[in-house]
Design an enzyme around this catalytic site. Structure first.
Site, PDB file in Angstrom:
ATOM      1  CB  SER A   1     -34.457  29.353   3.334  1.00 26.53           C
ATOM      2  OG  SER A   1     -35.556  29.716   2.563  1.00 26.53           O
TER       3      SER A   1
ATOM      4  NE  ARG B   1     -41.294  20.310  -2.362  1.00 24.76           N
ATOM      5  CZ  ARG B   1     -40.262  20.655  -1.618  1.00 24.76           C
ATOM      6  NH1 ARG B   1     -40.284  21.783  -0.942  1.00 24.76           N
ATOM      7  NH2 ARG B   1     -39.209  19.885  -1.539  1.00 24.76           N
TER       8      ARG B   1
ATOM      9  CG  ASP C   1     -31.147  32.467  -3.266  1.00 23.37           C
ATOM     10  OD1 ASP C   1     -32.304  32.536  -3.731  1.00 23.37           O
ATOM     11  OD2 ASP C   1     -30.910  32.293  -2.060  1.00 23.37           O
TER      12      ASP C   1
ATOM     13  CG  HIS D   1     -33.461  29.527  -1.900  1.00 22.67           C
ATOM     14  ND1 HIS D   1     -32.904  30.514  -1.109  1.00 22.67           N
ATOM     15  CD2 HIS D   1     -34.321  28.843  -1.097  1.00 22.67           C
ATOM     16  CE1 HIS D   1     -33.429  30.433   0.114  1.00 22.67           C
ATOM     17  NE2 HIS D   1     -34.279  29.435   0.149  1.00 22.67           N
ATOM     18  CG  ASP D   2     -33.172  23.800  -2.990  1.00 16.26           C
ATOM     19  OD1 ASP D   2     -33.604  24.403  -1.989  1.00 16.26           O
ATOM     20  OD2 ASP D   2     -33.804  22.907  -3.586  1.00 16.26           O
TER      21      ASP D   2
END
Lengths: 213, 386
Positions: free
Chosen positions: B160, B230, B326, B359-360
């Site tokens: 990232s 967040r 992602d 993505h994580d």
């Protein structure tokens, strides 16, 4: 050895013979792209014996991971769609080993190879081999041989050709044949002076070195 | 006992990490055109640097990560964010490699950032902190690496925003990077990336407790705004499938809908929890600065509009990795990097890993990620004689 083991053994031996012929056609220290490089065996051979600067493209992630672990620079990608992203003339040789028959558009793939590299090295199983002919002629069935081990309905090989077909395509593209080698079922090279029709019957696989014209 | 947020604040100035300070005589020239000094860089190291100084690996952390990559976090008490990857006997084996991870410039865990004290005023910088870039973060890391006496890193690794730093490292200091692993990243931020970040920043700035960025001086904290930022961002880190699998339409500790705006759904409760734990350890202004740095990142633009020019003549070996699900940094972003590296003639490998975790995925236990990274690192170490 069982029949299956014999077939595997023979296939493995032939693969190596095929690789050796390819390696013979490549000049030392050249920049080489191996399209459909599998687990990286040919890249390793070319790097160790010819000191080439080798790169690869491979469809399967497992294959790429094996290549990467062997220290090769290999991209997960597809010969049909990803060759277009390579700059013109960035390699001396682009190798397509036993993969042409599995591409969706063999002609486009060949053209791209000859754009990216000055030379293309192509090896493929010859569908004109007498065993294939006899399987069709006597059994009326699609051939399943040591070299062509799939049934018609599950084969990744969707564009088979004979040596004569391939030579005709090269003429059409057009490209020049710098060298051609046909291997018989035991992996021995057929005599250089033999006519095409003889190769087309006796050659189980063929390796061509092409050059852009 | 101090609260977590009080502990987090003290980490900005006096972190539980090694620290190197570069004085007024060693200013950092920022991309914004000004000099920054003094500069403090907080970092963690694991393992031992070998005699030849060839076994150093730099880990670059992502937006909300920090230098505590493989140790207990001093604020949250949780395991390091990449502890499954890094440690004795692990894939990045600290018995074999010397691993460095530094808090990035502009962050809030001990490297100079908006919550650091401005030596001119004796107060936190707040918005007087200069706007920094990914390149500025990398230049600060390079000062640290030089300070540690390492002339070439065996590998620079990050996902990232960390992956952006990896790309910048390789472009800026090709001779100092033997191998590079940019993961789940891109050579530039897309309009969608910038858009999501802008939502987050506006949420922070809309919080009355933000006080124009001077909340530390005024004794307030924009926790509502940062929490919303967040929450919005966290959605982008997960795939639709992952959210569906984890939560579906399940209700949170209740039998039926309450016909209220309480967190009826598990996914709401989860996001609220993500928001509230995040604000305990992260500085709101740092969030503005770091997202801005990512927005500004465009490696091609820095090299005459052609990404390949960023890597011309590079001998660094690259291993680019993306994940199928992602959508924050989709595979097309990674392929653009790969095409550029190919065009530049750099040795590059690339895999797209099947994962529904979004993505994580790069932070999680993905066997295919581990086998690819492990094989690449092993080959690089062998080639470097480590």
């Amino acid at each position: 050895m069982t029949d299956a083991e014999l077939r595997d053994h023979s296939a493995a031996t032939q693969a190596r013979v095929d690789y050796l012929v390819v390696a013979d056609m490549v000049t030392p220290g050249a920049r080489v792209l191996d399209v459909g490089c599998g687990d990286g065996a040919l890249l390793t051979l070319l790097t160790e014996r010819k000191g080439v600067d080798g790169r690869g493209i491979e469809l399967s992630r497992e294959g790429v991971a094996q290549c990467v672990a062997r220290g090769h620079a290999v991209i997960q990608g597809d010969a049909d769609t990803d060759l277009i992203d390579y700059p013109t003339d960035c390699f001396d040789y682009v190798v397509l080993s036993q993969t042409l028959q599995a591409t969706r558009n063999p002609r486009k793939v060949l053209e791209q190879m000859l754009r990216i590299g000055r030379h293309a090295v192509v090896s493929f199983p010859n569908f004109g081999h007498w065993r294939v002919r006899s399987s069709l002629f006597f059994n009326g069935r699609m051939p399943v041989t040591a070299n062509l081990r799939y049934n018609w309905y599950d084969t990744p090989n969707i564009h088979f050709c004979t040596i004569a077909d391939f030579v005709a395509l090269v003429d059409e593209i057009p490209a020049r044949i710098d060298k051609a080698v046909a291997l018989n079922a035991s992996g021995a090279e057929l005599g250089f002076n033999a006519p095409w029709w003889f190769w087309n019957i006796m050659g189980e696989q063929a390796v061509f070195l092409l050059r852009r014209v | 006992m101090p609260t977590k947020s009080a502990r987090a604040l003290s980490e900005a100035e006096t972190p539980h990490s090694a620290v190197v300070r570069f004085g007024m005589d060693q200013p950092l020239l920022l991309d914004a055109g000004q000099f920054f000094a003094p500069l403090q860089v907080a970092y963690q190291t694991y393992g031992t640097l070998n005699a030849a100084r060839t076994n150093a690996i730099l880990i670059c952390h992502a937006l909300t990560g920090d230098q505590h990559v493989a140790n207990i976090h001093p604020v949250t008490g949780k395991a390091g964010w990449w502890e499954i990857m890094i440690g004795p006997g692990k894939l990045i084996d600290t018995d074999r490699y010397f691993v460095i991870c530094a808090n990035v410039l502009g962050a809030c865990m001990g490297t100079s950032g908006p919550s650091s004290l401005n030596p001119e005023t004796g107060k936190p910088y707040g918005l007087d902190f200069p706007v920094v870039t990914i390149g500025d973060m990398v230049k600060a890391q390079a000062m640290l690496v030089e300070h540690l006496g390492i002339s070439q890193l065996l590998s620079v690794v990050g996902g990232s925003m960390g992956g952006m730093q990896v790309l910048d490292w390789a472009a800026r200091y090709p001779d100092r990077v033997f191998s590079a692993m940019p993961i789940a990243t891109g050579a530039k931020h897309s309009a969608q990336n910038i858009a999501f970040d802008e939502v987050g920043r506006q949420a922070v700035m809309a919080d009355p407790d933000w006080r124009g960025g001077r909340y530390l001086e005024e004794g307030t904290r924009p926790i509502k705004g940062l929490s919303v930022a967040r929450m919005a961002a966290h959605i982008t880190y997960l795939s639709e499938q992952a959210l569906q699998r984890k939560f579906g339409r399940e209700l949170q500790n209740r039998e039926a809908r309450t016909f209220s705006f309480d967190a009826d759904f598990q996914v709401e409760s989860y996001l609220r929890h993500q928001g509230s734990t995040f604000v305990e350890r992260f500085d709101a202004n740092s969030y503005l600065y770091l997202t801005r740095a990512m927005n500004y990142f465009d490696l091609a633009a820095d090299h005459g509009g052609r990404l390949a020019h960023a890597f011309t003549g590079s001998k660094t070996r690259f291993c680019v990795i993306s994940f199928t699900s992602d959508w924050l940094f989709p595979t097309s972003d990674s392929r653009a990097i790969v095409h550029a590296l190919n065009a530049a003639g750099a040795p590059v490998s690339f895999v797209e890993i099947e994962s529904d975790k979004g993505h994580d995925a790069f932070l999680l236990d993905e066997p295919a990620l581990f086998s690819t990274m492990g094989g690449f690192l092993e080959a690089a170490a062998k080639a470097r004689g480590v």
